[in-house]
Design a protein around this motif. Structure first.
Motif, PDB file in Angstrom:
ATOM      1  N   PHE A  45      49.531  51.035  36.621  1.00 25.11           N
ATOM      2  CA  PHE A  45      49.478  49.654  36.149  1.00 25.11           C
ATOM      3  C   PHE A  45      50.254  49.424  34.791  1.00 25.11           C
ATOM      4  O   PHE A  45      50.252  50.414  33.926  1.00 25.11           O
ATOM      5  CB  PHE A  45      47.823  49.050  35.923  1.00 25.11           C
ATOM      6  N   LEU A  46      51.168  48.389  35.211  1.00 24.84           N
ATOM      7  CA  LEU A  46      51.988  47.945  33.939  1.00 24.84           C
ATOM      8  C   LEU A  46      51.718  46.386  33.711  1.00 24.84           C
ATOM      9  O   LEU A  46      51.892  45.762  34.514  1.00 24.84           O
ATOM     10  CB  LEU A  46      53.422  48.025  34.162  1.00 24.84           C
ATOM     11  N   LEU A  47      51.283  46.362  32.268  1.00 24.82           N
ATOM     12  CA  LEU A  47      50.840  44.960  31.987  1.00 24.82           C
ATOM     13  C   LEU A  47      52.192  44.122  31.795  1.00 24.82           C
ATOM     14  O   LEU A  47      53.172  44.213  31.409  1.00 24.82           O
ATOM     15  CB  LEU A  47      50.423  45.055  30.412  1.00 24.82           C
ATOM     16  N   SER A  48      51.917  42.994  32.609  1.00 19.58           N
ATOM     17  CA  SER A  48      52.829  41.878  32.354  1.00 19.58           C
ATOM     18  C   SER A  48      52.851  40.791  31.380  1.00 19.58           C
ATOM     19  O   SER A  48      51.679  39.883  31.642  1.00 19.58           O
ATOM     20  CB  SER A  48      52.942  41.193  33.892  1.00 19.58           C
ATOM     21  N   TYR A  49      53.464  40.670  30.563  1.00 24.62           N
ATOM     22  CA  TYR A  49      53.041  39.993  29.365  1.00 24.62           C
ATOM     23  C   TYR A  49      54.359  39.185  28.844  1.00 24.62           C
ATOM     24  O   TYR A  49      54.225  38.515  27.631  1.00 24.62           O
ATOM     25  CB  TYR A  49      52.497  40.677  28.205  1.00 24.62           C
ATOM     26  N   PRO A 103      55.535  42.383  39.000  1.00 28.01           N
ATOM     27  CA  PRO A 103      54.938  40.978  38.391  1.00 28.01           C
ATOM     28  C   PRO A 103      55.886  40.294  37.767  1.00 28.01           C
ATOM     29  O   PRO A 103      55.742  38.926  38.010  1.00 28.01           O
ATOM     30  CB  PRO A 103      53.771  41.320  37.896  1.00 28.01           C
ATOM     31  N   ASP A 104      56.695  40.787  37.079  1.00 35.10           N
ATOM     32  CA  ASP A 104      57.609  39.981  36.316  1.00 35.10           C
ATOM     33  C   ASP A 104      58.406  39.174  37.299  1.00 35.10           C
ATOM     34  O   ASP A 104      58.818  37.876  37.302  1.00 35.10           O
ATOM     35  CB  ASP A 104      58.294  40.707  35.350  1.00 35.10           C
ATOM     36  N   ARG A 105      59.033  39.963  38.317  1.00 32.69           N
ATOM     37  CA  ARG A 105      59.936  39.559  39.375  1.00 32.69           C
ATOM     38  C   ARG A 105      59.158  38.246  40.012  1.00 32.69           C
ATOM     39  O   ARG A 105      59.674  37.032  40.522  1.00 32.69           O
ATOM     40  CB  ARG A 105      60.511  40.325  40.350  1.00 32.69           C
ATOM     41  N   ARG A 106      57.933  38.535  40.386  1.00 32.92           N
ATOM     42  CA  ARG A 106      57.197  37.692  41.194  1.00 32.92           C
ATOM     43  C   ARG A 106      56.710  36.380  40.580  1.00 32.92           C
ATOM     44  O   ARG A 106      56.136  35.529  41.024  1.00 32.92           O
ATOM     45  CB  ARG A 106      55.870  38.348  41.919  1.00 32.92           C
ATOM     46  N   TYR A 109      51.447  37.295  35.780  1.00 38.54           N
ATOM     47  CA  TYR A 109      51.034  37.794  34.313  1.00 38.54           C
ATOM     48  C   TYR A 109      49.683  38.223  34.220  1.00 38.54           C
ATOM     49  O   TYR A 109      48.750  37.629  34.682  1.00 38.54           O
ATOM     50  CB  TYR A 109      51.533  36.954  33.127  1.00 38.54           C
ATOM     51  N   ASN A 110      49.410  38.977  33.061  1.00 39.02           N
ATOM     52  CA  ASN A 110      48.131  39.527  32.534  1.00 39.02           C
ATOM     53  C   ASN A 110      47.765  39.171  31.221  1.00 39.02           C
ATOM     54  O   ASN A 110      48.575  38.935  30.525  1.00 39.02           O
ATOM     55  CB  ASN A 110      47.999  40.931  32.855  1.00 39.02           C
ATOM     56  N   ASP A 111      46.380  39.244  30.944  1.00 38.74           N
ATOM     57  CA  ASP A 111      45.895  38.903  29.485  1.00 38.74           C
ATOM     58  C   ASP A 111      46.021  40.223  28.637  1.00 38.74           C
ATOM     59  O   ASP A 111      46.288  41.350  29.212  1.00 38.74           O
ATOM     60  CB  ASP A 111      44.445  38.783  29.652  1.00 38.74           C
ATOM     61  N   PRO A 112      46.471  39.978  27.553  1.00 36.62           N
ATOM     62  CA  PRO A 112      46.631  41.256  26.339  1.00 36.62           C
ATOM     63  C   PRO A 112      45.394  41.812  26.226  1.00 36.62           C
ATOM     64  O   PRO A 112      44.257  40.978  26.539  1.00 36.62           O
ATOM     65  CB  PRO A 112      47.551  40.590  25.294  1.00 36.62           C
ATOM     66  N   TRP A 113      45.300  42.651  25.235  1.00 37.36           N
ATOM     67  CA  TRP A 113      43.991  43.369  24.412  1.00 37.36           C
ATOM     68  C   TRP A 113      43.079  43.867  25.380  1.00 37.36           C
ATOM     69  O   TRP A 113      41.765  44.427  24.805  1.00 37.36           O
ATOM     70  CB  TRP A 113      43.416  42.087  23.898  1.00 37.36           C
ATOM     71  N   THR A 156      53.341  29.294  35.715  1.00 38.78           N
ATOM     72  CA  THR A 156      52.902  27.846  35.074  1.00 38.78           C
ATOM     73  C   THR A 156      51.700  28.290  34.221  1.00 38.78           C
ATOM     74  O   THR A 156      51.481  27.832  33.186  1.00 38.78           O
ATOM     75  CB  THR A 156      52.359  26.880  36.155  1.00 38.78           C
ATOM     76  N   ALA A 157      50.733  29.164  34.576  1.00 44.16           N
ATOM     77  CA  ALA A 157      49.566  29.175  33.625  1.00 44.16           C
ATOM     78  C   ALA A 157      49.905  30.129  32.550  1.00 44.16           C
ATOM     79  O   ALA A 157      49.493  30.247  31.261  1.00 44.16           O
ATOM     80  CB  ALA A 157      48.477  29.861  34.864  1.00 44.16           C
ATOM     81  N   ALA A 158      50.725  30.988  32.813  1.00 40.60           N
ATOM     82  CA  ALA A 158      50.990  32.199  31.835  1.00 40.60           C
ATOM     83  C   ALA A 158      51.696  31.395  30.553  1.00 40.60           C
ATOM     84  O   ALA A 158      51.775  32.164  29.533  1.00 40.60           O
ATOM     85  CB  ALA A 158      52.105  32.839  32.309  1.00 40.60           C
TER      86      ALA A 158
END
Length: 456
Positions: A45-49, A103-106, A109-113, A156-158
């Motif tokens: 898993f790599l966080l998308s931020y 996920p970046d290409r698609r 995104y995910n939450d931090p922390w 849009t949500a990100a």
């Protein structure tokens, strides 16, 4: 030690970190406990931020599916089908071609922390520590299970995540403007179970994701992280749409695995069938007085699989198998304390409607389930609850727009429960070095024993 300062601004509460003496990484991917490559050699898993900004409003085919009218019990199935189709290609790749998932290409995104809470392979976190067989008498669950979830936000949500967290995520801005989502914002939450078909026949043929499991109620293991296969049980697709749902501004759609559904071009995604949708809480219906009163703001698919029907919420309001819609509760009725097992006491929107943050109280003033102060410790291990249908109970079942908090003095989180129940408490805990009360609880109010490295 960290020095924390809360600053009240014209728009609400601005949380600013004044100084810190230790390095923290709000964008940590996971807890660092990785499987042996001999056991698992796939992607981690790599966080998308890298949150976007300034995007135009997206196309919203779900509105067209109901001819730009308001969603209703009569047309909800068309709305839900269009919503499912909108994310189908991305979900197919995420679920069945994970090594290629970008996920970046698609645009997801995910939450931090939350790195310390996430396992390494898919970024899953414990949702409900133990779901008991008593909740599923008709679908023959023979052992308890633990659920794990991961949430993705569309681009849009990100934008809202970017407004709150900025580029560093060290000094979140939580005010009336920053927490509000744009029209067309979508979140997708995947929910997996530790139960396999040998203990729960409903999961026969379900998609299996390997994960470094730290809690497993099915095997009784709650200590050493272990590589284990989790079954996809539920997917929630949630959309901001004030045109279709003007009373709350949101439509919650829940899909569940159906072993009898036909798999098509989208693979396992085709076997995720609608359990239902919810766009309001039917506050005019007191289900304690009339349990069978029809609902106008929840649609339940009559063809949903049997096991998913067993965990509907209060009065039949939408709640999936992962959503703790039924709990053992304790309440006082006419001076007598009653203990009720597997009582419907929540719904999708009643939980998410508690999304709010109070700077003075450093958290959420009301829990996600109806709770009342315990009286002399009585009621344990049941949840101490207001009496079903009472004025206090009904606070959880009111329709409010996302910019109106449940409790005065708080900032509304626009139904983003992850923000106020998980992410802000994780940020606050990292900043202070002190355990935050919410970080030790699962979504049903039970204590989670977390295993793994803490973010420092």
């Amino acid at each position: 030690m960290f020095i924390r300062r809360f600053c009240l601004g014209l728009g609400g509460a601005l949380f600013a970190l004044a100084a810190h003496a230790a390095a923290v990484d709000p964008f940590a991917d996971h807890n660092g406990i990785v499987p042996a490559r001999a056991d698992y050699n796939g992607a981690l898993f790599l966080l998308s931020y890298h949150y976007p900004s300034g995007l135009p409003a997206p196309a919203m085919p779900w509105r067209s599916a109901i001819h730009a009218r308001q969603i209703s019990v009569q047309n909800a199935r068309y709305y839900v089908a269009a919503l499912k189709d909108t994310v189908a290609k991305d979900m197919h790749e995420l679920l069945q071609d994970y090594d290629s998932w970008d996920p970046d290409r698609r645009g997801w995104y995910n939450d931090p922390w939350l790195g310390a809470q996430r396992e390494a392979i898919h970024g899953l976190s414990v949702a409900v520590a133990s779901v008991e067989p008593a909740l599923f008498p008709r679908s023959r669950l023979s052992k308890p299970f633990t659920t794990y979830t991961v949430t993705y936000y569309n681009k849009t949500a990100a934008q809202t995540l970017g407004k709150i967290w900025g580029t560093s995520a060290m000094s979140p801005i939580v005010d009336q403007a920053s927490t509000q989502y744009a029209e067309g914002s979508i979140t997708v939450k995947l929910a997996f179970t530790t139960a396999d078909p040998s203990v729960w026949p409903a999961m026969e043929g379900a998609l299996v994701w390997p994960a470094m499991v730290t809690a497993n109620a099915t095997t009784g293991q709650f200590d050493e992280p272990t590589l284990h296969g989790l079954r996809l049980m539920q997917v929630d697709v949630v959309v901001k749409d004030t045109q279709s749902a003007p009373r709350t501004g949101w439509v919650f759609a829940t899909f569940v695995y159906d072993r009898d559904a036909r798999e098509g071009a989208n693979g396992i995604w085709d076997k995720m069938v609608p359990l239902g949708a919810q766009w309001g809480l039917d506050p005019q219906v007191n289900s304690a007085i009339d349990p069978d009163a029809p609902l106008r703001e929840s649609w339940i698919n009559p063809r949903a699989p049997r096991y998913a029907m067993e965990t509907l919420g209060w009065g039949g309001r939408l709640s999936g198998p992962n959503d703790h819609g039924k709990n053992d509760i304790s309440f006082v009725d006419d001076g007598t304390r009653r203990l009720v097992r597997s009582a419907g006491n929540t719904a999708c929107l009643s939980c998410h409607g508690t999304s709010q943050w109070n700077a003075n109280k450093q958290g959420m003033p009301s829990f996600i389930l109806p709770l009342a102060p315990p009286v002399g410790g009585r009621g344990s291990p049941y949840l101490n609850s207001p009496a079903p249908g009472s004025v206090e109970w009904l606070r959880w079942f009111q329709n409010r727009p996302g910019n109106v908090p449940m409790d005065e003095g708080s900032i509304a989180g626009d139904f983003d429960l992850a923000l106020t129940f998980r992410v802000l408490p994780a940020w606050q805990q990292a900043m202070t070095g002190n355990a935050h009360a919410l970080q030790s609880l699962d979504a049903s109010g039970k204590k989670i024993e977390r295993v793994g490295a803490e973010t420092e």
